[in-house]
Write a protein that holds these residues in place. Structure first.
Motif, PDB file in Angstrom:
ATOM      1  N   LEU A 128       1.006  -1.016  -0.048  1.00  0.00           N
ATOM      2  CA  LEU A 128      -0.002   0.098  -0.114  1.00  0.00           C
ATOM      3  C   LEU A 128       0.876   1.200   0.150  1.00  0.00           C
ATOM      4  CD1 LEU A 128      -3.103   1.148   0.309  1.00  0.00           C
ATOM      5  CD2 LEU A 128      -2.537   1.077   2.733  1.00  0.00           C
ATOM      6  N   ILE A 129       0.511   2.149  -0.875  1.00  0.00           N
ATOM      7  CA  ILE A 129       1.568   3.137  -1.057  1.00  0.00           C
ATOM      8  C   ILE A 129       0.733   4.478  -0.641  1.00  0.00           C
ATOM      9  CG2 ILE A 129       3.352   2.416  -2.616  1.00  0.00           C
ATOM     10  CD1 ILE A 129       1.783   3.875  -5.078  1.00  0.00           C
ATOM     11  N   TYR A 130       1.282   5.491  -0.396  1.00  0.00           N
ATOM     12  CA  TYR A 130       0.591   6.674   0.212  1.00  0.00           C
ATOM     13  C   TYR A 130       1.444   7.951  -0.296  1.00  0.00           C
ATOM     14  CZ  TYR A 130      -0.090  10.633   3.577  1.00  0.00           C
ATOM     15  OH  TYR A 130      -0.373  11.606   4.258  1.00  0.00           O
ATOM     16  N   LYS A 189      -2.921   3.479  -2.592  1.00  0.00           N
ATOM     17  CA  LYS A 189      -3.157   2.587  -3.653  1.00  0.00           C
ATOM     18  C   LYS A 189      -2.485   1.458  -3.344  1.00  0.00           C
ATOM     19  CE  LYS A 189      -2.925   2.569  -8.554  1.00  0.00           C
ATOM     20  NZ  LYS A 189      -2.354   3.321  -9.940  1.00  0.00           N
ATOM     21  N   GLU A 190      -3.200   0.343  -3.448  1.00  0.00           N
ATOM     22  CA  GLU A 190      -2.652  -0.970  -3.593  1.00  0.00           C
ATOM     23  C   GLU A 190      -1.702  -1.240  -4.808  1.00  0.00           C
ATOM     24  OE1 GLU A 190      -4.684  -4.090  -2.216  1.00  0.00           O
ATOM     25  OE2 GLU A 190      -4.782  -3.301  -0.291  1.00  0.00           O
ATOM     26  N   ILE A 191      -0.534  -1.689  -4.826  1.00  0.00           N
ATOM     27  CA  ILE A 191       0.199  -1.779  -6.249  1.00  0.00           C
ATOM     28  C   ILE A 191       0.692  -3.281  -6.048  1.00  0.00           C
ATOM     29  CG2 ILE A 191       0.842   0.584  -6.495  1.00  0.00           C
ATOM     30  CD1 ILE A 191       3.637  -0.240  -5.612  1.00  0.00           C
ATOM     31  N   GLU A 192       1.036  -3.817  -7.340  1.00  0.00           N
ATOM     32  CA  GLU A 192       1.582  -5.121  -7.685  1.00  0.00           C
ATOM     33  C   GLU A 192       3.069  -4.947  -7.346  1.00  0.00           C
ATOM     34  OE1 GLU A 192      -0.167  -7.703  -9.555  1.00  0.00           O
ATOM     35  OE2 GLU A 192      -2.324  -7.030  -9.360  1.00  0.00           O
ATOM     36  N   ALA A 193       3.739  -3.826  -7.838  1.00  0.00           N
ATOM     37  CA  ALA A 193       5.161  -3.909  -7.573  1.00  0.00           C
ATOM     38  C   ALA A 193       5.550  -3.864  -6.222  1.00  0.00           C
ATOM     39  CB  ALA A 193       5.492  -2.634  -8.462  1.00  0.00           C
ATOM     40  N   GLU A 194       6.758  -4.072  -6.060  1.00  0.00           N
ATOM     41  CA  GLU A 194       7.549  -4.088  -4.649  1.00  0.00           C
ATOM     42  C   GLU A 194       7.730  -2.595  -4.545  1.00  0.00           C
ATOM     43  OE1 GLU A 194      11.491  -5.027  -2.416  1.00  0.00           O
ATOM     44  OE2 GLU A 194      10.575  -6.815  -3.820  1.00  0.00           O
ATOM     45  N   TYR A 195       7.600  -2.081  -3.175  1.00  0.00           N
ATOM     46  CA  TYR A 195       7.570  -0.612  -3.008  1.00  0.00           C
ATOM     47  C   TYR A 195       9.152  -0.422  -2.916  1.00  0.00           C
ATOM     48  CZ  TYR A 195       8.507   3.432  -0.446  1.00  0.00           C
ATOM     49  OH  TYR A 195       8.852   4.763  -0.047  1.00  0.00           O
ATOM     50  N   HIS A 196       9.682   0.682  -3.310  1.00  0.00           N
ATOM     51  CA  HIS A 196      11.080   1.093  -3.508  1.00  0.00           C
ATOM     52  C   HIS A 196      10.982   2.597  -3.227  1.00  0.00           C
ATOM     53  CE1 HIS A 196      15.056   2.238  -4.522  1.00  0.00           C
ATOM     54  NE2 HIS A 196      15.275   0.912  -4.321  1.00  0.00           N
ATOM     55  N   PRO A 197      11.784   3.207  -2.351  1.00  0.00           N
ATOM     56  CA  PRO A 197      11.944   4.786  -2.026  1.00  0.00           C
ATOM     57  C   PRO A 197      12.364   5.659  -3.436  1.00  0.00           C
ATOM     58  CG  PRO A 197      13.020   3.637  -0.500  1.00  0.00           C
ATOM     59  CD  PRO A 197      12.832   2.358  -1.503  1.00  0.00           C
ATOM     60  N   ASP A 198      12.709   5.013  -4.206  1.00  0.00           N
ATOM     61  CA  ASP A 198      13.007   5.881  -5.456  1.00  0.00           C
ATOM     62  C   ASP A 198      11.705   5.927  -6.389  1.00  0.00           C
ATOM     63  OD1 ASP A 198      15.334   6.552  -4.655  1.00  0.00           O
ATOM     64  OD2 ASP A 198      16.245   4.436  -5.767  1.00  0.00           O
ATOM     65  N   MET A 199      10.539   5.198  -6.122  1.00  0.00           N
ATOM     66  CA  MET A 199       9.330   5.294  -7.237  1.00  0.00           C
ATOM     67  C   MET A 199       8.707   6.403  -7.164  1.00  0.00           C
ATOM     68  SD  MET A 199       6.559   2.782  -5.105  1.00  0.00           S
ATOM     69  CE  MET A 199       6.966   1.511  -6.270  1.00  0.00           C
ATOM     70  N   LYS A 200       8.338   6.985  -8.364  1.00  0.00           N
ATOM     71  CA  LYS A 200       7.588   8.128  -8.472  1.00  0.00           C
ATOM     72  C   LYS A 200       6.080   7.835  -8.201  1.00  0.00           C
ATOM     73  CE  LYS A 200      10.622  10.217 -11.768  1.00  0.00           C
ATOM     74  NZ  LYS A 200      11.390  11.276 -10.910  1.00  0.00           N
TER      75      LYS A 200
END
Length: 68
Positions: free
Chosen positions: A3-5, A53-64
Motif C-alpha cells: 500500500l503506497i501513500y 493505492k495498492e500496487i502489484e510492484a514491490e515498494y521502493h523509495p525511488d519510485m515516483k
C-alpha cells in the motif's frame, strides 16, 4: 500487495480538485478528509488530500508515487 501513500497539495483552485480527481481515476483512494491552511506569504488558501493505492510492484523509495 504493498500500500503506497501520497499527499496531494496545491492552492485552493480547480487545479487541486482536478489533481485529486485524476488520482482517483487512476485507482487511488482518499485517505481521510482534505485539509486547508492559509499561506500568508502567497496570501492564498492551500489544500491537501492524502491518497493511498495498492500496487502489484514491490515498494521502493525511488519510485515516483504519482506515476503508479
Amino acid at each position: 500487495m504493498p500500500l503506497i501513500y501520497r499527499c496531494i497539495t496545491d492552492d485552493d483552485t480547480s487545479k487541486f480538485c482536478h489533481r485529486v480527481s485524476e488520482a482517483l481515476s487512476k485507482g487511488w483512494s482518499l485517505h481521510g478528509g482534505p485539509s486547508m491552511a492559509h499561506d500568508p506569504i502567497k496570501g492564498v488558501m492551500r489544500m491537501g488530500q492524502a491518497v493511498t493505492k495498492e500496487i502489484e510492484a514491490e515498494y521502493h523509495p525511488d519510485m515516483k508515487l504519482g506515476q503508479q
